[in-house]
Write a protein that holds these residues in place. Structure first.
Motif, PDB file in Angstrom:
ATOM      1  N   GLN A  57      -2.861  15.954  52.489  1.00  0.00           N
ATOM      2  CA  GLN A  57      -2.621  15.429  51.149  1.00  0.00           C
ATOM      3  C   GLN A  57      -1.162  15.642  50.737  1.00  0.00           C
ATOM      4  O   GLN A  57      -0.540  14.769  50.132  1.00  0.00           O
ATOM      5  CB  GLN A  57      -3.567  16.123  50.174  1.00  0.00           C
ATOM      6  CG  GLN A  57      -3.743  15.407  48.874  1.00  0.00           C
ATOM      7  CD  GLN A  57      -4.805  16.080  48.014  1.00  0.00           C
ATOM      8  OE1 GLN A  57      -5.228  17.177  48.306  1.00  0.00           O
ATOM      9  NE2 GLN A  57      -5.212  15.399  46.959  1.00  0.00           N
ATOM     10  N   ALA A  58      -0.577  16.805  51.091  1.00  0.00           N
ATOM     11  CA  ALA A  58       0.826  17.074  50.761  1.00  0.00           C
ATOM     12  C   ALA A  58       1.749  16.136  51.529  1.00  0.00           C
ATOM     13  O   ALA A  58       2.735  15.628  50.980  1.00  0.00           O
ATOM     14  CB  ALA A  58       1.165  18.529  51.068  1.00  0.00           C
ATOM     15  N   ARG A  59       1.438  15.884  52.801  1.00  0.00           N
ATOM     16  CA  ARG A  59       2.263  14.971  53.598  1.00  0.00           C
ATOM     17  C   ARG A  59       2.171  13.544  53.063  1.00  0.00           C
ATOM     18  O   ARG A  59       3.164  12.815  53.044  1.00  0.00           O
ATOM     19  CB  ARG A  59       1.842  15.025  55.071  1.00  0.00           C
ATOM     20  CG  ARG A  59       2.226  16.335  55.745  1.00  0.00           C
ATOM     21  CD  ARG A  59       1.739  16.389  57.182  1.00  0.00           C
ATOM     22  NE  ARG A  59       2.269  15.336  58.031  1.00  0.00           N
ATOM     23  CZ  ARG A  59       3.464  15.334  58.599  1.00  0.00           C
ATOM     24  NH1 ARG A  59       4.262  16.362  58.418  1.00  0.00           N
ATOM     25  NH2 ARG A  59       3.864  14.330  59.340  1.00  0.00           N
ATOM     26  N   GLU A  60       0.982  13.163  52.626  1.00  0.00           N
ATOM     27  CA  GLU A  60       0.825  11.805  52.086  1.00  0.00           C
ATOM     28  C   GLU A  60       1.579  11.651  50.778  1.00  0.00           C
ATOM     29  O   GLU A  60       2.111  10.575  50.487  1.00  0.00           O
ATOM     30  CB  GLU A  60      -0.655  11.476  51.907  1.00  0.00           C
ATOM     31  CG  GLU A  60      -1.343  11.205  53.225  1.00  0.00           C
ATOM     32  CD  GLU A  60      -2.818  10.852  53.081  1.00  0.00           C
ATOM     33  OE1 GLU A  60      -3.328  10.863  51.941  1.00  0.00           O
ATOM     34  OE2 GLU A  60      -3.443  10.559  54.109  1.00  0.00           O
ATOM     35  N   SER A  61       1.656  12.743  49.956  1.00  0.00           N
ATOM     36  CA  SER A  61       2.409  12.643  48.700  1.00  0.00           C
ATOM     37  C   SER A  61       3.908  12.515  48.977  1.00  0.00           C
ATOM     38  O   SER A  61       4.657  12.033  48.139  1.00  0.00           O
ATOM     39  CB  SER A  61       2.107  13.846  47.807  1.00  0.00           C
ATOM     40  OG  SER A  61       2.654  15.024  48.364  1.00  0.00           O
ATOM     41  N   LEU A  62       4.378  12.973  50.154  1.00  0.00           N
ATOM     42  CA  LEU A  62       5.781  12.805  50.558  1.00  0.00           C
ATOM     43  C   LEU A  62       5.999  11.495  51.313  1.00  0.00           C
ATOM     44  O   LEU A  62       7.069  11.263  51.850  1.00  0.00           O
ATOM     45  CB  LEU A  62       6.202  13.978  51.443  1.00  0.00           C
ATOM     46  CG  LEU A  62       6.251  15.346  50.776  1.00  0.00           C
ATOM     47  CD1 LEU A  62       6.468  16.435  51.818  1.00  0.00           C
ATOM     48  CD2 LEU A  62       7.353  15.379  49.740  1.00  0.00           C
ATOM     49  N   ASP A  63       4.957  10.683  51.379  1.00  0.00           N
ATOM     50  CA  ASP A  63       4.955   9.396  52.079  1.00  0.00           C
ATOM     51  C   ASP A  63       5.163   9.571  53.580  1.00  0.00           C
ATOM     52  O   ASP A  63       5.806   8.762  54.235  1.00  0.00           O
ATOM     53  CB  ASP A  63       6.006   8.435  51.489  1.00  0.00           C
ATOM     54  CG  ASP A  63       5.661   6.976  51.785  1.00  0.00           C
ATOM     55  OD1 ASP A  63       4.453   6.673  51.905  1.00  0.00           O
ATOM     56  OD2 ASP A  63       6.582   6.146  51.907  1.00  0.00           O
ATOM     57  N   LEU A  64       4.624  10.668  54.101  1.00  0.00           N
ATOM     58  CA  LEU A  64       4.618  10.905  55.543  1.00  0.00           C
ATOM     59  C   LEU A  64       3.172  10.764  56.021  1.00  0.00           C
ATOM     60  O   LEU A  64       2.544  11.723  56.442  1.00  0.00           O
ATOM     61  CB  LEU A  64       5.166  12.299  55.862  1.00  0.00           C
ATOM     62  CG  LEU A  64       6.600  12.579  55.443  1.00  0.00           C
ATOM     63  CD1 LEU A  64       6.936  14.042  55.642  1.00  0.00           C
ATOM     64  CD2 LEU A  64       7.549  11.696  56.236  1.00  0.00           C
ATOM     65  N   LYS A  65       2.668   9.543  55.931  1.00  0.00           N
ATOM     66  CA  LYS A  65       1.259   9.307  56.218  1.00  0.00           C
ATOM     67  C   LYS A  65       1.061   9.029  57.701  1.00  0.00           C
ATOM     68  O   LYS A  65       1.946   8.529  58.382  1.00  0.00           O
ATOM     69  CB  LYS A  65       0.750   8.125  55.386  1.00  0.00           C
ATOM     70  CG  LYS A  65       0.863   8.385  53.897  1.00  0.00           C
ATOM     71  CD  LYS A  65       0.418   7.199  53.089  1.00  0.00           C
ATOM     72  CE  LYS A  65       0.598   7.507  51.609  1.00  0.00           C
ATOM     73  NZ  LYS A  65       0.274   6.361  50.788  1.00  0.00           N
TER      74      LYS A  65
END
Length: 184
Positions: A57-65
């Motif tokens: 979830q933290a990576r997705e919030s940084l747009d590192l999906k």
């Protein structure tokens, strides 16, 4: 008149005692000490602790999906846009179909489509708070100790006892005597 007189002269007997004291000897030898303490039997079983950190979830919030997440997001967005487009076209078609009711539906539709919606400006903190999920399960230690009994092979020694009894020697130092004399 002369009365005869009786005279008695006696000597007492004298006894002599010679004593030899008794002799007593006691000796206590030390015990033979033989003690053994076997080691205790110990067993330990451990369960490892487990720590899992989910930072998706933290990576997705940084747009590192991940590619799977990105594909699912694009597919969802595309489906939503397609459904909105179908709904808009159906509504516009209904407006054109009812042109007889008056108004100018073609100009109204052009005005609506010509204006771009304003995007709102928002402040977004990335990564979001509580976006990292941490799960910890502590390990366990099970310790079992089985004590062993003491092995005691100690022997005691009896006391050494020597006894010489005393002696008493009796002797006659002076014999008793009795002297009888009479005089007229």
């Amino acid at each position: 008149m002369n009365i005869p007189k009786l005279q008695l002269e006696s000597t007492k007997a004298q006894i002599g005692l010679t004593t030899q004291k008794p002799v007593q000897e006691i000796e206590q030898p030390k015990a033979n000490l033989d003690l053994q303490q076997p080691q205790a039997k110990m067993s330990m079983e451990t369960t490892k602790s487990q720590l899992s950190i989910d930072a998706v979830q933290a990576r997705e919030s940084l747009d590192l999906k991940s590619s799977m997440s990105r594909t699912a997001e694009v597919a969802q967005y595309s489906l939503q846009q397609a459904m909105e487009g179908v709904a808009r076209r159906a509504e516009e078609g209904n407006e054109l179909m009812r042109i007889e009711n008056g108004g100018n539906p073609i100009a109204d539709q052009a005005k609506r489509r010509g204006k771009q919606p304003y995007s709102s400006i928002n402040i977004k903190f990335i990564p979001q708070a509580d976006s990292v999920n941490i799960n910890f399960q502590p390990g366990k230690v099970d310790i079992r100790v089985e004590p062993q009994k003491v092995i005691n092979n100690t022997t005691i020694n009896k006391p050494v006892h020597n006894y010489t009894p005393g002696k008493v020697k009796v002797e006659l130092l002076q014999a008793p005597s009795l002297k009888i004399d009479w005089s007229v």
